[in-house]
Design an enzyme around this catalytic site. Structure first.
Site: not given
Ligand code: NAD
Ligand code: DAU
Length: 353
Positions: A135-137, A160, A164
């Site tokens: 992730t970019d985080e 988190y 990562k």
């Molecule tokens: P998500 O939370 O929607 O899904 C996570 C999945 O992992 C679920 O299906 C869960 O059951 C499974 N899981 C959790 N713990 C587990 C374990 N111990 N063993 C096996 N499976 C397990 O996540 P997402 O948003 O789809 O993110 C997927 C990946 O992409 C993550 O690694 C996250 O860090 C990365 N990522 C997410 C974003 C985003 O914006 N959502 C952006 C950049 C990177």
């Molecule tokens: O940047 C990539 C990441 O993006 C992934 O690695 C993470 O898994 C994914 O959850 C996401 O993280 P963020 O913290 O950026 O996403 P989130 O949707 O939780 O929040 C986006 C922004 O919105 C953040 O600045 C917090 C704010 N927010 C979020 C929620 C849920 C609010 O203001 N109100 C809310 O209720």
């Protein structure tokens, strides 16, 4: 034919990736290994569950024997590790499960892949690769100017993002120490179908539809860089097959918006399409997230130059596709929160009111 072991394939991006791969490639086989935590949902995969090239194994990536069994029983070419705890707010209140899954789980995946792929002379089999979905985080938070490149120093702030980052360092160590073939992708915020409604975009869509408060953390002027999920899937697909061994690739489409802008866009579309009474009056500023990163912004030049990747879905199109998907799939939503969105929402967000 290439056999992929996809972990976390029942989650948001993992399920989109599996659907994307089966749709765009004939010659792939995919094993989805997922623990089905609260974030995992096999309904996401209804459209492919009868595809002979797809199979599901329920298991935990921290479970040494369960992962070993998959490698023993199947010749795996590629591992794509999506499985993780992913919600920053949850990591603030419950950091240990993030360390367990994201750090220990990654170590276990690496170790099993290494054992399965190492030849008697210590080298790796041809044609195998481990791809870590990061992730970019990991880069921390930006000021008003500049972008994250692959050489930006790592500076995570939340449990988190620290977990990562730790996982990324383990992947790098397996490459540097054992010469294991790896890539790491670091993508910006994804949006699209199947995203659990704890994340900003689906949460705001659902709350608009339910006439609930729209909880904005702090001033709402934090900036995220949004990418439609299929464009992330395309990037991962390209990195697996064409990424240079050992390289890290940032993925993003220069689509930065403040949280308030995102929420405004959702309100306007829901108001126009579904419910004229939805308005900005639903916005409620609540306590800020602890350690809240102010701005993320990806420089995707490397993946563009080296692999020819580019984002295909402009935000204006992607956000409509996403809102329409949630409107058309209200049953999916009811299912992910065990049929009771009201109770779920109060549990997660009641204390922020
Ligand atoms: P998500 O939370 O929607 O899904 C996570 C999945 O992992 C679920 O299906 C869960 O059951 C499974 N899981 C959790 N713990 C587990 C374990 N111990 N063993 C096996 N499976 C397990 O996540 P997402 O948003 O789809 O993110 C997927 C990946 O992409 C993550 O690694 C996250 O860090 C990365 N990522 C997410 C974003 C985003 O914006 N959502 C952006 C950049 C990177
Ligand atoms: O940047 C990539 C990441 O993006 C992934 O690695 C993470 O898994 C994914 O959850 C996401 O993280 P963020 O913290 O950026 O996403 P989130 O949707 O939780 O929040 C986006 C922004 O919105 C953040 O600045 C917090 C704010 N927010 C979020 C929620 C849920 C609010 O203001 N109100 C809310 O209720």
């Amino acid at each position: 034919m290439k056999r992929y072991l996809v972990t976390g394939g029942a989650g948001f991006i993992g399920s989109n990736f599996i659907i994307y791969m089966l749709k765009n490639h004939e010659d792939v086989e995919i094993i989805n290994f997922d623990a089905l935590t609260y974030a995992g949902n096999l309904n996401n995969l209804k459209s492919v569950e009868n595809d002979k090239r797809y199979s599901f194994v329920r298991g935990d990536i921290t479970d040494e024997m369960a992962v070993k069994k998959v490698f023993d029983e199947n010749e795996i070419d590629y591992v794509v590790n999506f499985a993780a705890e992913t919600h920053v707010d949850r990591s603030v209140t419950d950091p240990l499960v993030f360390v367990r899954t994201n750090v220990l789980g990654t170590a276990n995946m690496l170790n099993n892949a290494k054992q399965a792929w190492t030849l008697p002379d210590g080298s790796f089999k041809d044609g195998v690769k481990y791809l870590q979905v990061s992730t970019d985080e990991v880069y921390g938070s930006l000021g008003p100017d500049g972008f994250f490149t692959e050489t930006t120093p790592l500076d995570p702030h939340s449990p988190y993002s620290a977990s990562k980052t730790s996982a990324d360092m383990l992947v790098k160590a397996y490459h540097d120490t054992y010469k294991m073939p790896i890539n790491i992708t670091r993508c910006s915020n994804n949006y699209g179908p199947f995203q659990f409604p704890e994340k900003l975009i689906p949460l705001m869509i659902n709350n608009c539809l339910n006439h609930r408060d729209l909880p904005v953390y702090g001033d709402g002027l934090q900036i995220r860089d949004w990418l439609y999920v299929d464009d992330h899937c395309k990037a991962i697909d390209m990195v697996i097959t064409s990424g240079k061994d050992g390289e890290f690739y940032n993925v993003g489409g220069h689509n930065e918006r403040t949280n308030l802008t995102i929420i405004g866009t959702i309100i306007d579309y829901v108001k126009e399409k579904v419910d004229p009474t939805v308005s900005e009056a639903l916005i409620k500023h609540v306590a800020d997230r602890k350690g809240h990163d102010r701005r993320y912004g990806i420089d995707p030049q490397k993946i563009k130059d080296d692999l020819g990747w580019y984002p295909e879905t402009p935000f204006e199109k992607g956000i409509k596709l996403t809102i329409d998907w949630y409107l058309d799939n209200k049953d999916w939503l009811a299912n992910v929160v065990n049929g009771d969105y009201e109770a779920y929402y109060d549990k997660m967000y009641g204390n922020r009111k």
